[in-house]
Design a protein around this motif. Structure first.
Motif, mmCIF file in Angstrom:
data_model
loop_
_atom_site.group_PDB
_atom_site.id
_atom_site.type_symbol
_atom_site.label_atom_id
_atom_site.label_comp_id
_atom_site.label_asym_id
_atom_site.label_seq_id
_atom_site.Cartn_x
_atom_site.Cartn_y
_atom_site.Cartn_z
ATOM 1 N N MET A 82 0.844 -1.189 0.000
ATOM 2 C CA MET A 82 0.000 0.000 0.000
ATOM 3 C C MET A 82 0.882 1.243 0.000
ATOM 4 O O MET A 82 1.850 1.316 0.743
ATOM 5 C CB MET A 82 -0.926 -0.005 1.228
ATOM 6 C CG MET A 82 -1.937 1.129 1.254
ATOM 7 S SD MET A 82 -3.081 0.986 2.631
ATOM 8 C CE MET A 82 -4.146 -0.324 2.074
ATOM 9 N N SER A 83 0.546 2.197 -0.826
ATOM 10 C CA SER A 83 1.382 3.387 -0.983
ATOM 11 C C SER A 83 1.259 4.326 0.211
ATOM 12 O O SER A 83 0.384 4.167 1.073
ATOM 13 C CB SER A 83 0.992 4.132 -2.254
ATOM 14 O OG SER A 83 -0.275 4.740 -2.090
ATOM 15 N N THR A 84 2.137 5.315 0.243
ATOM 16 C CA THR A 84 2.149 6.294 1.328
ATOM 17 C C THR A 84 0.805 7.008 1.452
ATOM 18 O O THR A 84 0.270 7.157 2.561
ATOM 19 C CB THR A 84 3.264 7.328 1.077
ATOM 20 O OG1 THR A 84 4.507 6.653 0.968
ATOM 21 C CG2 THR A 84 3.335 8.335 2.206
ATOM 22 N N ASP A 85 0.256 7.454 0.346
ATOM 23 C CA ASP A 85 -1.010 8.199 0.387
ATOM 24 C C ASP A 85 -2.166 7.339 0.886
ATOM 25 O O ASP A 85 -3.002 7.806 1.671
ATOM 26 C CB ASP A 85 -1.338 8.760 -1.010
ATOM 27 C CG ASP A 85 -0.430 9.912 -1.395
ATOM 28 O OD1 ASP A 85 0.156 10.530 -0.482
ATOM 29 O OD2 ASP A 85 -0.298 10.188 -2.594
ATOM 30 N N LEU A 86 -2.204 6.086 0.457
ATOM 31 C CA LEU A 86 -3.291 5.207 0.892
ATOM 32 C C LEU A 86 -3.207 4.928 2.388
ATOM 33 O O LEU A 86 -4.222 4.924 3.093
ATOM 34 C CB LEU A 86 -3.250 3.901 0.107
ATOM 35 C CG LEU A 86 -3.627 3.992 -1.381
ATOM 36 C CD1 LEU A 86 -3.423 2.643 -2.065
ATOM 37 C CD2 LEU A 86 -5.081 4.453 -1.542
ATOM 38 N N VAL A 87 -1.998 4.690 2.889
ATOM 39 C CA VAL A 87 -1.824 4.474 4.324
ATOM 40 C C VAL A 87 -2.174 5.733 5.106
ATOM 41 O O VAL A 87 -2.842 5.667 6.165
ATOM 42 C CB VAL A 87 -0.373 4.029 4.624
ATOM 43 C CG1 VAL A 87 -0.110 4.037 6.128
ATOM 44 C CG2 VAL A 87 -0.113 2.650 4.058
ATOM 45 N N LYS A 88 -1.780 6.880 4.585
ATOM 46 C CA LYS A 88 -2.109 8.138 5.261
ATOM 47 C C LYS A 88 -3.616 8.332 5.344
ATOM 48 O O LYS A 88 -4.147 8.775 6.376
ATOM 49 C CB LYS A 88 -1.469 9.310 4.512
ATOM 50 C CG LYS A 88 -1.667 10.654 5.203
ATOM 51 C CD LYS A 88 -0.964 11.764 4.436
ATOM 52 C CE LYS A 88 -1.206 13.113 5.128
ATOM 53 N NZ LYS A 88 -0.571 14.235 4.392
ATOM 54 N N ASN A 89 -4.317 7.992 4.286
ATOM 55 C CA ASN A 89 -5.782 8.105 4.306
ATOM 56 C C ASN A 89 -6.388 7.202 5.369
ATOM 57 O O ASN A 89 -7.333 7.585 6.076
ATOM 58 C CB ASN A 89 -6.356 7.746 2.936
ATOM 59 C CG ASN A 89 -6.016 8.775 1.869
ATOM 60 O OD1 ASN A 89 -5.714 9.925 2.189
ATOM 61 N ND2 ASN A 89 -6.042 8.374 0.613
ATOM 62 N N GLN A 90 -5.861 5.982 5.511
ATOM 63 C CA GLN A 90 -6.354 5.054 6.531
ATOM 64 C C GLN A 90 -6.068 5.579 7.939
ATOM 65 O O GLN A 90 -6.892 5.429 8.856
ATOM 66 C CB GLN A 90 -5.713 3.683 6.344
ATOM 67 C CG GLN A 90 -6.152 2.942 5.088
ATOM 68 C CD GLN A 90 -7.600 2.504 5.173
ATOM 69 O OE1 GLN A 90 -8.037 1.935 6.176
ATOM 70 N NE2 GLN A 90 -8.364 2.797 4.134
ATOM 71 N N ILE A 91 -4.905 6.203 8.123
ATOM 72 C CA ILE A 91 -4.558 6.783 9.430
ATOM 73 C C ILE A 91 -5.527 7.903 9.781
ATOM 74 O O ILE A 91 -6.004 8.013 10.926
ATOM 75 C CB ILE A 91 -3.106 7.301 9.418
ATOM 76 C CG1 ILE A 91 -2.123 6.129 9.348
ATOM 77 C CG2 ILE A 91 -2.821 8.158 10.647
ATOM 78 C CD1 ILE A 91 -0.679 6.541 9.142
ATOM 79 N N GLU A 92 -5.832 8.737 8.813
ATOM 80 C CA GLU A 92 -6.765 9.842 9.052
ATOM 81 C C GLU A 92 -8.147 9.329 9.444
ATOM 82 O O GLU A 92 -8.792 9.877 10.354
ATOM 83 C CB GLU A 92 -6.848 10.720 7.799
ATOM 84 C CG GLU A 92 -5.569 11.515 7.525
ATOM 85 C CD GLU A 92 -5.615 12.284 6.217
ATOM 86 O OE1 GLU A 92 -6.617 12.113 5.468
ATOM 87 O OE2 GLU A 92 -4.668 13.038 5.943
ATOM 88 N N GLU A 93 -8.599 8.285 8.775
ATOM 89 C CA GLU A 93 -9.898 7.697 9.132
ATOM 90 C C GLU A 93 -9.847 7.116 10.544
ATOM 91 O O GLU A 93 -10.810 7.235 11.309
ATOM 92 C CB GLU A 93 -10.254 6.590 8.122
ATOM 93 C CG GLU A 93 -10.596 7.090 6.731
ATOM 94 C CD GLU A 93 -11.876 7.913 6.711
ATOM 95 O OE1 GLU A 93 -12.794 7.598 7.508
ATOM 96 O OE2 GLU A 93 -11.950 8.883 5.939
ATOM 97 N N PHE A 94 -8.762 6.500 10.889
ATOM 98 C CA PHE A 94 -8.586 5.882 12.205
ATOM 99 C C PHE A 94 -8.638 6.922 13.326
ATOM 100 O O PHE A 94 -9.263 6.706 14.382
ATOM 101 C CB PHE A 94 -7.257 5.136 12.216
ATOM 102 C CG PHE A 94 -6.871 4.530 13.531
ATOM 103 C CD1 PHE A 94 -7.448 3.344 13.959
ATOM 104 C CD2 PHE A 94 -5.904 5.124 14.341
ATOM 105 C CE1 PHE A 94 -7.082 2.771 15.179
ATOM 106 C CE2 PHE A 94 -5.530 4.560 15.541
ATOM 107 C CZ PHE A 94 -6.124 3.375 15.969
ATOM 108 N N LEU A 95 -7.968 8.060 13.126
ATOM 109 C CA LEU A 95 -7.871 9.083 14.169
ATOM 110 C C LEU A 95 -9.134 9.933 14.294
ATOM 111 O O LEU A 95 -9.344 10.596 15.318
ATOM 112 C CB LEU A 95 -6.675 10.009 13.876
ATOM 113 C CG LEU A 95 -5.286 9.355 13.925
ATOM 114 C CD1 LEU A 95 -4.241 10.332 13.433
ATOM 115 C CD2 LEU A 95 -4.958 8.894 15.345
ATOM 116 N N ARG A 96 -9.974 9.902 13.277
ATOM 117 C CA ARG A 96 -11.134 10.798 13.234
ATOM 118 C C ARG A 96 -12.207 10.426 14.256
ATOM 119 O O ARG A 96 -13.071 11.237 14.594
ATOM 120 C CB ARG A 96 -11.723 10.793 11.817
ATOM 121 C CG ARG A 96 -12.765 11.890 11.587
ATOM 122 C CD ARG A 96 -13.155 11.997 10.124
ATOM 123 N NE ARG A 96 -12.100 12.603 9.339
ATOM 124 C CZ ARG A 96 -11.521 12.057 8.283
ATOM 125 N NH1 ARG A 96 -11.905 10.846 7.881
ATOM 126 N NH2 ARG A 96 -10.570 12.679 7.635
#
Length: 596
Positions: free
Chosen positions: A1-15
């Motif tokens: 999984m690319s950097t952007d995709l992982v970052k998107n998942q992190i943002e969803e997790f923290l929200r």
């Protein structure tokens, strides 16, 4: 999984404040920790983006018990506005003032005193207060032996289920071994809600590695482009390589920019081999690139698929062969530093090659205005060609000047004669520069009025070579030249001296010249005599010790002589027969005294 995709998942997790466990797996050095910390720090000031108000980052490196994990959480907990900042006594004090004061502060004062029992009791009591916060665990694969992967995942489940925490686990799961690996695999689906594989592209890794690193942007671009070409996805490795490049760059300021580019090309490759030997080709394999072997040797070798893949990889990367300068750079990579004197000893030669390449590019650009444009006038085009040629005349050959003379004469520009005379003056002492055979081979003609002039120059340009120069020029000029004839008369003891004096790239060139006709069916008289004398010299060198004997036989010349004696190789043609007989006779005469 690319950097952007992982970052998107992190943002969803923290929200959300929903208790969850996220696992981010990836190879060592790919930037998992950097990506996580960068993402959460960029969101910390937005209460809607990061719902929970407390955060702790805990490295499990060397940790041997769950109680140590609990203590680390307590000691590293900060408020949301300090996520990503350096943990200090002031930040801990600030956290206590904003969180539980009296009871928690009082218990924390007991941590440094008392025995293990008191410590464990205090930590257990305090851990009850660690709830509804974000906790990031890193380096599971580097924990101490006393702590199992199952213990960690079980504690993570407790934090999620009982303490309503959001837990993140960063690790290189491929580094887990034995029971830890089995436990991790078994617990993973039961404990982890979001399981991500972090595998950034080489481009993303280079960007992560070089962003924010001190150094020139041009240098970063060079290193990044070469790292991407090799597919290096390890952030730490790229940073280590960049450090090496940054060390050597000031030592190359006096040379052409192309020298630095060439050096970076080598250092990125050597750094990859040094820091990631499990993924890159062996440094010894790269070191031997350009080692001599005859066509027959190559055909006899059993195909090695792994080496074949590496050969293609190096070819695609643009790495041809290992020269003396490369050996210096290899040593610098291993040592972690470079010496100015070592660099200067080899960079000058590369600088000269870069000057010649630059001169060719300049002339090509001047010709482009003639071939690929209708805008420039005749005077503008000819002025550009003339200026470029006169500035860089020492780097051009006979074909270049004849082509320009033809054009200038056809267009009635008298500067054609000035250009030719300038060329003749600069190259008057250079061997074979006025040899027209290569021009005829490619179908290029010489104007009739210049043929006699070129012939005179060619006759006068034959230098009085020293013995060393004869050996060094053999590869370029071949046996079918005056050099081959003269080498055939050089005594064997001079062969021994030259072969034991030179090393590295120069000995490589000498070897290529001496062995060039090994596979020729009907070598000429000079070729046979030269190879015979070289074989005798190698035999003498080989008698010094068994190691040298092994080395000399790699040249295949000694074996070639043996096959002539036994008749296994037949030299066709009367000239070849006489040459072989003469060579064998000389061999006998020379061997006798040297064997005594």
């Amino acid at each position: 999984m690319s950097t952007d995709l992982v970052k998107n998942q992190i943002e969803e997790f923290l929200r959300t404040a929903k208790p969850e466990v996220m696992c981010i797996r990836g190879n060592w050095g790919t930037g998992k920790t950097y990506n996580w910390q960068t993402a959460i720090k960029s969101l910390r000031d937005d209460p809607e983006a990061v719902k929970l108000n407390q955060y702790a980052y805990v490295s499990l490196f060397g940790v041997s018990s769950v109680n140590q994990i609990k203590a680390a959480i307590l000691q590293n907990t900060v408020t949301r506005d300090m996520i990503g900042d350096l943990i200090t006594s002031e930040s801990i004090k600030s956290t206590l003032q904003k969180g539980e004061r009296g009871f928690k502060a009082g218990l924390m004062k007991l941590l440094p005193i008392g025995g293990e029992r008191i410590f464990d009791a205090v930590v257990s009591a305090l851990s009850l207060l660690s709830n509804k916060q974000i906790i990031c665990f890193d380096d599971l694969e580097r924990k101490a032996a006393g702590l199992s992967a199952g213990d960690v995942l079980g504690f993570m489940s407790y934090l999620k289920e009982q303490r309503e925490c959001k837990v993140v686990l960063l690790l290189n799961d491929e580094a887990l071994k034995g029971e830890d690996k089995d436990q991790f695999t078994s617990y993973l689906e039961k404990v982890v809600d979001i399981n991500l594989r972090f595998s950034p592209s080489a481009w993303e890794s280079a960007k992560i590695a070089l962003d924010g690193v001190e150094g020139g942007e041009d240098l970063k671009a060079l290193v990044g482009e070469r790292a991407i070409k090799l597919g290096i996805d390890n952030v730490r490795v790229i940073r280590k390589i960049f450090r090496l490049v940054a060390l050597i760059a000031p030592l190359l300021k006096a040379y052409k920019p192309g020298v630095l580019k060439s050096v970076v090309n080598s250092i990125v490759l050597f750094g990859w081999c040094h820091y990631q030997p499990e993924l890159a080709p062996a440094i010894e394999f790269v070191r031997k690139r350009g080692a001599y072997e005859t066509i027959a040797d190559s055909n006899q070798k059993a195909p090695n698929p792994v080496e074949a893949d590496w050969v293609k990889k190096l070819h695609d990367y643009g790495y041809g062969y290992t020269d003396d300068f490369d050996l210096v750079l290899m040593q610098g990579v291993a040592d972690g530093y470079f010496k100015q004197e070592s660099v200067d000893a080899h960079a000058a030669k590369l600088h000269q090659r870069e000057e010649a390449s630059e001169a060719r590019r300049e002339l090509d650009a001047a010709w482009d205005k003639y071939h690929y444009s209708f805008r420039d006038t005749q005077d503008e085009v000819l002025d550009g060609l003339y200026s470029c040629f006169m500035k860089n005349v020492k780097f051009y050959n006979l074909g270049t000047v004849i082509g320009l003379v033809d054009l200038f004469r056809e267009l009635g520009d008298a500067r054609s004669e000035e250009m030719f005379e300038r060329f003749a003056e600069i190259h008057k002492d250079i061997p074979d520069i006025f040899d027209v055979s290569s021009m005829y081979r490619f179908g290029q003609e010489i104007p009739d009025d210049l043929k006699e002039r070129v012939a005179e120059l060619h006759k006068g340009a034959k230098p009085k070579w020293s013995v060393d120069q004869l050996f060094l020029e053999l590869e370029r000029n071949g046996f079918h030249s005056e050099i081959g004839d003269r080498l055939a008369e050089v005594p064997v003891d001079e062969y021994v001296r030259v072969l034991t004096t030179y090393e590295g790239e120069e000995l490589m060139s000498i070897r290529r010249g001496l062995t060039a006709d090994l596979n020729v069916t009907n070598p000429g008289r000079a070729s046979v005599k030269v190879m015979e004398r070289a074989a005798e010299a190698l035999s003498i060198i080989g008698k010094e010790n068994p190691f040298n004997a092994r080395r000399t036989r790699m040249w295949k010349l000694i074996q070639w002589v043996d096959t002539i004696k036994t008749g296994a190789i037949r030299i066709d043609g009367q000239e070849g027969i006489e040459a072989a007989a003469s060579a064998q006779s000389e061999h006998a005469q020379i061997t006798q005294p040297n064997s005594a």
